[in-house]
Design an enzyme around this catalytic site. Structure first.
Site, PDB file in Angstrom:
ATOM      1  N   SER A 134       0.224  45.527  21.457  1.00  0.00           N
ATOM      2  CA  SER A 134       0.730  46.479  22.292  1.00  0.00           C
ATOM      3  C   SER A 134       2.360  45.741  22.171  1.00  0.00           C
ATOM      4  O   SER A 134       2.878  45.539  21.276  1.00  0.00           O
ATOM      5  CB  SER A 134       0.236  46.516  23.529  1.00  0.00           C
ATOM      6  OG  SER A 134       0.684  47.644  24.079  1.00  0.00           O
ATOM      7  N   GLN A 135       2.569  45.379  23.695  1.00  0.00           N
ATOM      8  CA  GLN A 135       4.163  45.034  23.859  1.00  0.00           C
ATOM      9  C   GLN A 135       3.995  43.762  22.899  1.00  0.00           C
ATOM     10  O   GLN A 135       5.101  43.242  22.126  1.00  0.00           O
ATOM     11  CB  GLN A 135       4.346  44.659  25.210  1.00  0.00           C
ATOM     12  CG  GLN A 135       5.731  43.701  25.087  1.00  0.00           C
ATOM     13  CD  GLN A 135       5.858  43.174  26.698  1.00  0.00           C
ATOM     14  OE1 GLN A 135       6.966  43.823  27.409  1.00  0.00           O
ATOM     15  NE2 GLN A 135       5.214  42.125  27.165  1.00  0.00           N
ATOM     16  N   ASP A 140      -4.796  56.370  19.070  1.00  0.00           N
ATOM     17  CA  ASP A 140      -4.103  55.819  20.115  1.00  0.00           C
ATOM     18  C   ASP A 140      -2.944  56.672  20.818  1.00  0.00           C
ATOM     19  O   ASP A 140      -1.990  57.113  20.007  1.00  0.00           O
ATOM     20  CB  ASP A 140      -3.218  54.661  19.360  1.00  0.00           C
ATOM     21  CG  ASP A 140      -2.549  53.860  20.409  1.00  0.00           C
ATOM     22  OD1 ASP A 140      -2.401  54.081  21.780  1.00  0.00           O
ATOM     23  OD2 ASP A 140      -2.255  52.606  20.271  1.00  0.00           O
ATOM     24  N   HIS A 169      -5.834  52.756  21.951  1.00  0.00           N
ATOM     25  CA  HIS A 169      -5.282  51.533  22.292  1.00  0.00           C
ATOM     26  C   HIS A 169      -6.206  50.751  23.017  1.00  0.00           C
ATOM     27  O   HIS A 169      -6.122  50.795  24.315  1.00  0.00           O
ATOM     28  CB  HIS A 169      -4.115  51.995  23.399  1.00  0.00           C
ATOM     29  CG  HIS A 169      -2.889  50.856  23.324  1.00  0.00           C
ATOM     30  ND1 HIS A 169      -1.869  50.987  22.333  1.00  0.00           N
ATOM     31  CD2 HIS A 169      -2.376  50.212  24.213  1.00  0.00           C
ATOM     32  CE1 HIS A 169      -1.146  49.962  22.522  1.00  0.00           C
ATOM     33  NE2 HIS A 169      -1.444  49.481  23.817  1.00  0.00           N
ATOM     34  N   TYR A 210       2.366  44.378  27.660  1.00  0.00           N
ATOM     35  CA  TYR A 210       3.553  44.944  28.885  1.00  0.00           C
ATOM     36  C   TYR A 210       2.849  44.637  30.330  1.00  0.00           C
ATOM     37  O   TYR A 210       1.849  45.000  30.391  1.00  0.00           O
ATOM     38  CB  TYR A 210       3.723  46.423  28.604  1.00  0.00           C
ATOM     39  CG  TYR A 210       4.853  47.031  29.225  1.00  0.00           C
ATOM     40  CD1 TYR A 210       5.743  46.091  29.532  1.00  0.00           C
ATOM     41  CD2 TYR A 210       5.002  48.179  29.490  1.00  0.00           C
ATOM     42  CE1 TYR A 210       7.164  46.653  29.947  1.00  0.00           C
ATOM     43  CE2 TYR A 210       6.258  48.815  29.911  1.00  0.00           C
ATOM     44  CZ  TYR A 210       7.151  47.960  30.232  1.00  0.00           C
ATOM     45  OH  TYR A 210       8.486  48.598  30.957  1.00  0.00           O
TER      46      TYR A 210
END
Length: 319
Positions: A183-184, A273, A302, A92
């Protein structure tokens, strides 16, 4: 083991908390029809970065709503034709990354396509035009407009359009393509393979953009999901529209896209996470009906996890 979420046995059967819009399938078929109607006007521009083992290009194409989308394209020199390819998606707000981090795959005879998400840290355009706030994040962009104007709808379509463009190149074997990202990037890996089901193997790591209501109920709408709090505070401070908002977010919730995946999935989750809670990731994983396996890191959050890149590479060697 300490817990920040459900016990593992509950995670393995968890089906998510966010509502699925009744017209979800029609929504995405309409979106794909819009994508297919666009003339991509593909352009390849040689990069100033070049190496002996690969040719490096800036790839541009026109996505939905007229945005010019950019990807880095690394093609191995003297590779057999056709040969396998990897689609790489970034985290992101970031970008496609350095040229050099694509060279391991190029050295193995794989082309690599790494997309800049529109409106984030790379060269892709965000053509805007949305009603309502554009402040503090892309999840909420379009929430006060028609669902067809949600920004992540467009970004998800960009991933599928890029994949289709690449698989139509004569040097790429469309039966030997994979997608990776964290992630993203993990969310976009899942979205890409959902909307372009020819993706044969995909390796998402701690995927974002799943089960928004669960994030909210866990009081973890911070960090990557902080814009949810911002939106409620500024535009629905008494939560009178809460049900409507979470239903609209359902259109861009990857857990509802993952049943469309046809390829084999290797997913990685860290059970500590607090950015993308494990339950939200399991919500997406548990709905996958194609062949799948899960790497679980009980003590990791994360963050970068040991051997994930190595295991992903070995998984992609099976293409």
């Amino acid at each position: 083991m300490p817990l920040i979420d459900m016990p593992l046995d509950q995670l393995q059967s968890y089906q998510g908390r966010s509502p699925r819009p009744e017209d979800f399938d029609a929504y995405w078929e309409r979106a794909l029809d819009e994508m297919r109607s666009v003339d991509p006007q593909v352009e390849l521009v040689p990069s100033s970065f070049q190496v002996p083992i690969a040719d490096c290009f800036h790839l541009y194409f026109t996505g939905v709503r007229g945005a010019r989308i950019h990807a880095k394209y690394v093609r191995p020199k003297n590779a057999s034709k056709p040969h396998p390819a990897i689609f790489q998606f970034h985290g992101y707000t970031s970008n496609a990354g350095d040229w050099s981090d694509k060279l391991t795959y190029a050295a193995l005879g794989y082309s690599v396509f790494s997309m800049d998400c529109r409106g984030q840290g790379g060269l892709s355009e965000d053509t805007g035009g949305v009603k309502g706030t554009t402040h503090c994040g892309h999840i909420i962009r379009g929430l006060n407009d028609h669902p067809d104007n949600l920004l992540f709808r467009h970004i998800f379509l960009d991933t599928a359009q890029l994949a289709g463009i690449a698989m139509n190149m004569p040097e790429v074997d469309p039966g030997r393509v994979g997608a990776i990202g964290g992630s993203q990037g993990g969310a976009l890996t899942l979205a890409c393979a959902s909307l372009e089901p020819r993706i044969k193997r995909l390796a998402p790591v701690h995927p974002f953009l799943s089960d928004y209501k669960r994030v909210w109920e866990m009081d973890l709408s911070s960090n990557a999901y902080a814009e949810l709090t911002t939106f409620f505070r500024q535009f629905d401070s008494r939560h009178e529209r809460e049900a409507e908002i979470f239903e609209k977010l359902g259109y861009i919730d990857i857990q509802f896209l993952t049943p469309r995946i046809k390829g084999e999935v290797l997913m990685t989750v860290g059970l500590m996470d607090t950015t993308c809670p494990p339950s939200t990731q399991f919500a997406a994983y548990n709905r996958i009906i194609s062949p799948k396996s899960l790497d679980i890191y009980p003590d990791y959050g994360h963050e970068q996890m040991p051997e994930v890149s190595d295991r992903t590479l070995q998984f992609m060697l099976g293409l």
